[in-house]
Design a protein around this motif. Structure first.
Motif, PDB file in Angstrom:
ATOM      1  N   VAL A  72      10.055   3.111  -6.510  1.00  0.00           N
ATOM      2  CA  VAL A  72       9.834   1.790  -5.917  1.00  0.00           C
ATOM      3  C   VAL A  72      10.303   0.709  -6.898  1.00  0.00           C
ATOM      4  CG1 VAL A  72       8.099   0.265  -4.921  1.00  0.00           C
ATOM      5  CG2 VAL A  72       7.856   2.725  -4.660  1.00  0.00           C
ATOM      6  N   LEU A  73      10.039   0.924  -8.180  1.00  0.00           N
ATOM      7  CA  LEU A  73      10.476   0.021  -9.252  1.00  0.00           C
ATOM      8  C   LEU A  73      11.212   0.851 -10.291  1.00  0.00           C
ATOM      9  CD1 LEU A  73       7.139  -1.944  -9.865  1.00  0.00           C
ATOM     10  CD2 LEU A  73       9.055  -2.686  -8.480  1.00  0.00           C
ATOM     11  N   THR A  74      12.160   0.232 -10.989  1.00  0.00           N
ATOM     12  CA  THR A  74      12.928   0.983 -11.984  1.00  0.00           C
ATOM     13  C   THR A  74      13.418   0.091 -13.116  1.00  0.00           C
ATOM     14  OG1 THR A  74      14.717   2.591 -12.265  1.00  0.00           O
ATOM     15  CG2 THR A  74      15.172   0.692 -10.830  1.00  0.00           C
ATOM     16  N   SER A  75      13.727   0.734 -14.231  1.00  0.00           N
ATOM     17  CA  SER A  75      14.285   0.050 -15.397  1.00  0.00           C
ATOM     18  C   SER A  75      14.933   1.086 -16.306  1.00  0.00           C
ATOM     19  CB  SER A  75      13.168  -0.670 -16.167  1.00  0.00           C
ATOM     20  OG  SER A  75      13.675  -1.247 -17.331  1.00  0.00           O
ATOM     21  N   SER A 121       0.843  -1.191   0.000  1.00  0.00           N
ATOM     22  CA  SER A 121       0.000   0.000   0.000  1.00  0.00           C
ATOM     23  C   SER A 121       0.880   1.243   0.000  1.00  0.00           C
ATOM     24  CB  SER A 121      -0.889  -0.011   1.240  1.00  0.00           C
ATOM     25  OG  SER A 121      -1.502   1.237   1.403  1.00  0.00           O
ATOM     26  N   PRO A 122       0.542   2.257  -0.788  1.00  0.00           N
ATOM     27  CA  PRO A 122       1.368   3.472  -0.816  1.00  0.00           C
ATOM     28  C   PRO A 122       1.501   4.113   0.568  1.00  0.00           C
ATOM     29  CG  PRO A 122      -0.371   3.600  -2.473  1.00  0.00           C
ATOM     30  CD  PRO A 122      -0.593   2.351  -1.703  1.00  0.00           C
ATOM     31  N   SER A 123       0.453   4.038   1.381  1.00  0.00           N
ATOM     32  CA  SER A 123       0.504   4.656   2.710  1.00  0.00           C
ATOM     33  C   SER A 123       1.494   3.953   3.642  1.00  0.00           C
ATOM     34  CB  SER A 123      -0.890   4.682   3.340  1.00  0.00           C
ATOM     35  OG  SER A 123      -1.384   3.368   3.485  1.00  0.00           O
ATOM     36  N   SER A 124       1.894   2.720   3.316  1.00  0.00           N
ATOM     37  CA  SER A 124       2.876   2.029   4.150  1.00  0.00           C
ATOM     38  C   SER A 124       4.268   2.654   4.016  1.00  0.00           C
ATOM     39  CB  SER A 124       2.930   0.535   3.808  1.00  0.00           C
ATOM     40  OG  SER A 124       3.485   0.332   2.528  1.00  0.00           O
ATOM     41  N   PHE A 125       4.455   3.535   3.024  1.00  0.00           N
ATOM     42  CA  PHE A 125       5.729   4.225   2.821  1.00  0.00           C
ATOM     43  C   PHE A 125       5.742   5.617   3.448  1.00  0.00           C
ATOM     44  CE2 PHE A 125       5.511   1.247  -0.733  1.00  0.00           C
ATOM     45  CZ  PHE A 125       6.781   0.694  -0.734  1.00  0.00           C
ATOM     46  N   GLY A 126       4.603   6.052   3.959  1.00  0.00           N
ATOM     47  CA  GLY A 126       4.515   7.402   4.522  1.00  0.00           C
ATOM     48  C   GLY A 126       3.288   8.119   4.010  1.00  0.00           C
ATOM     49  N   HIS A 133      15.181   6.423 -18.481  1.00  0.00           N
ATOM     50  CA  HIS A 133      14.861   5.464 -17.429  1.00  0.00           C
ATOM     51  C   HIS A 133      13.360   5.539 -17.177  1.00  0.00           C
ATOM     52  CE1 HIS A 133      19.080   4.816 -16.323  1.00  0.00           C
ATOM     53  NE2 HIS A 133      19.215   6.091 -16.655  1.00  0.00           N
ATOM     54  N   ILE A 134      12.777   4.421 -16.763  1.00  0.00           N
ATOM     55  CA  ILE A 134      11.357   4.360 -16.452  1.00  0.00           C
ATOM     56  C   ILE A 134      11.227   3.860 -15.027  1.00  0.00           C
ATOM     57  CG2 ILE A 134       9.141   3.326 -17.074  1.00  0.00           C
ATOM     58  CD1 ILE A 134      10.335   2.924 -19.925  1.00  0.00           C
ATOM     59  N   GLN A 135      10.386   4.535 -14.243  1.00  0.00           N
ATOM     60  CA  GLN A 135      10.222   4.175 -12.837  1.00  0.00           C
ATOM     61  C   GLN A 135       8.760   4.208 -12.430  1.00  0.00           C
ATOM     62  OE1 GLN A 135      12.603   7.181 -10.860  1.00  0.00           O
ATOM     63  NE2 GLN A 135      14.432   5.888 -10.967  1.00  0.00           N
ATOM     64  N   VAL A 136       8.483   3.530 -11.328  1.00  0.00           N
ATOM     65  CA  VAL A 136       7.218   3.684 -10.610  1.00  0.00           C
ATOM     66  C   VAL A 136       7.593   4.364  -9.305  1.00  0.00           C
ATOM     67  CG1 VAL A 136       5.335   2.509  -9.442  1.00  0.00           C
ATOM     68  CG2 VAL A 136       6.132   1.686 -11.664  1.00  0.00           C
ATOM     69  N   ARG A 137       6.936   5.499  -9.036  1.00  0.00           N
ATOM     70  CA  ARG A 137       7.244   6.283  -7.838  1.00  0.00           C
ATOM     71  C   ARG A 137       5.998   6.487  -6.995  1.00  0.00           C
ATOM     72  NH1 ARG A 137      11.532  10.909  -8.323  1.00  0.00           N
ATOM     73  NH2 ARG A 137      13.228   9.741  -9.240  1.00  0.00           N
ATOM     74  N   LEU A 138       6.213   6.690  -5.725  1.00  0.00           N
ATOM     75  CA  LEU A 138       5.129   7.033  -4.812  1.00  0.00           C
ATOM     76  C   LEU A 138       4.655   8.441  -5.118  1.00  0.00           C
ATOM     77  CD1 LEU A 138       6.976   5.595  -1.761  1.00  0.00           C
ATOM     78  CD2 LEU A 138       4.709   4.836  -2.496  1.00  0.00           C
ATOM     79  N   SER A 139       3.384   8.720  -4.805  1.00  0.00           N
ATOM     80  CA  SER A 139       2.882  10.075  -5.005  1.00  0.00           C
ATOM     81  C   SER A 139       1.786  10.391  -4.001  1.00  0.00           C
ATOM     82  CB  SER A 139       2.348  10.265  -6.429  1.00  0.00           C
ATOM     83  OG  SER A 139       1.162   9.542  -6.616  1.00  0.00           O
ATOM     84  N   ASN A 140       1.606  11.684  -3.770  1.00  0.00           N
ATOM     85  CA  ASN A 140       0.531  12.184  -2.932  1.00  0.00           C
ATOM     86  C   ASN A 140      -0.342  13.050  -3.827  1.00  0.00           C
ATOM     87  OD1 ASN A 140      -0.979  14.061  -1.270  1.00  0.00           O
ATOM     88  ND2 ASN A 140       0.203  13.292   0.468  1.00  0.00           N
ATOM     89  N   ASP A 167      -6.258  -9.376  -2.722  1.00  0.00           N
ATOM     90  CA  ASP A 167      -4.824  -9.359  -2.412  1.00  0.00           C
ATOM     91  C   ASP A 167      -4.094  -8.168  -3.006  1.00  0.00           C
ATOM     92  OD1 ASP A 167      -5.099 -11.795  -1.029  1.00  0.00           O
ATOM     93  OD2 ASP A 167      -4.872 -12.917  -2.906  1.00  0.00           O
ATOM     94  N   GLY A 168      -4.760  -7.058  -3.127  1.00  0.00           N
ATOM     95  CA  GLY A 168      -4.110  -5.835  -3.596  1.00  0.00           C
ATOM     96  C   GLY A 168      -4.379  -5.546  -5.053  1.00  0.00           C
ATOM     97  N   PRO A 169      -4.331  -4.267  -5.403  1.00  0.00           N
ATOM     98  CA  PRO A 169      -4.646  -3.867  -6.777  1.00  0.00           C
ATOM     99  C   PRO A 169      -3.491  -4.076  -7.747  1.00  0.00           C
ATOM    100  CG  PRO A 169      -4.089  -1.948  -5.493  1.00  0.00           C
ATOM    101  CD  PRO A 169      -4.066  -3.122  -4.540  1.00  0.00           C
ATOM    102  N   THR A 170      -3.838  -4.095  -9.019  1.00  0.00           N
ATOM    103  CA  THR A 170      -2.870  -3.946 -10.099  1.00  0.00           C
ATOM    104  C   THR A 170      -2.897  -2.463 -10.448  1.00  0.00           C
ATOM    105  OG1 THR A 170      -3.294  -6.154 -10.956  1.00  0.00           O
ATOM    106  CG2 THR A 170      -2.349  -4.560 -12.490  1.00  0.00           C
TER     107      THR A 170
END
Length: 150
Positions: A141-144, A72-77, A124-131, A105-108
């Motif tokens: 959180v993920l990167t390539s 969950s994103p909220s588990s990171f802050g 570079h391509i990433q998945v980042r947390l956001s508010n 069991d969580g969203p896609t």
């Protein structure tokens, strides 16, 4: 005389060919997004990259991201979602919202962007947390790298 011509040919091949022979990223291609933190071994994603022609003007580059098994994103802050983030170091970046699907069991998480006109050779391509309330973009959180795109 033949030796001079051969030597000149070799010099041209060595010094000029690398400049003009810049490798393009084959499109369409896909890249696996890997977790930055080893504490999330099941978190993975995929980025699909290809050219689209949605208007009469020239084609744009499309990036879509599909991610599963993220905590969950909220588990990171103070975060409530994830965003796709593509960038070329010290040049330009793009960010786009990833939307959750309601699943057991969580969203896609998935999203896309279709407006990129830059050459993505060194991107570079990433998945980042956001508010979403503050617009704050958090850490990746993920990167390539686009070089892993096949």
């Amino acid at each position: 005389m033949k030796q001079i011509i051969v030597s000149l040919f070799i010099l041209v091949a060595v010094f000029i060919a690398p400049i003009t022979g810049k490798a393009d990223i084959p499109m369409p291609c896909s890249s696996v997004l890997e977790p930055i933190n080893s504490g999330f071994p099941n978190a993975k994603g995929a980025a699909l990259v290809y050219k689209v022609k949605l208007t009469p003007s020239f084609p744009r580059t499309h990036i879509s991201i599909h991610v599963t098994h993220l905590p969950s994103p909220s588990s990171f802050g103070d975060y409530d979602g994830f965003e796709g983030f593509a960038y070329i170091q010290n040049e330009i970046s793009w960010r786009f919202k990833l939307y959750p699907t309601p699943e057991e069991d969580g969203p896609t998480w998935a999203g896309r962007i279709d407006i990129i006109t830059a050459d993505l050779t060194n991107s570079h391509i990433q998945v980042r947390l956001s508010n979403s309330k503050t617009g704050k973009l958090g850490p990746a959180v993920l990167t390539s790298s686009i070089h892993s795109c096949k």
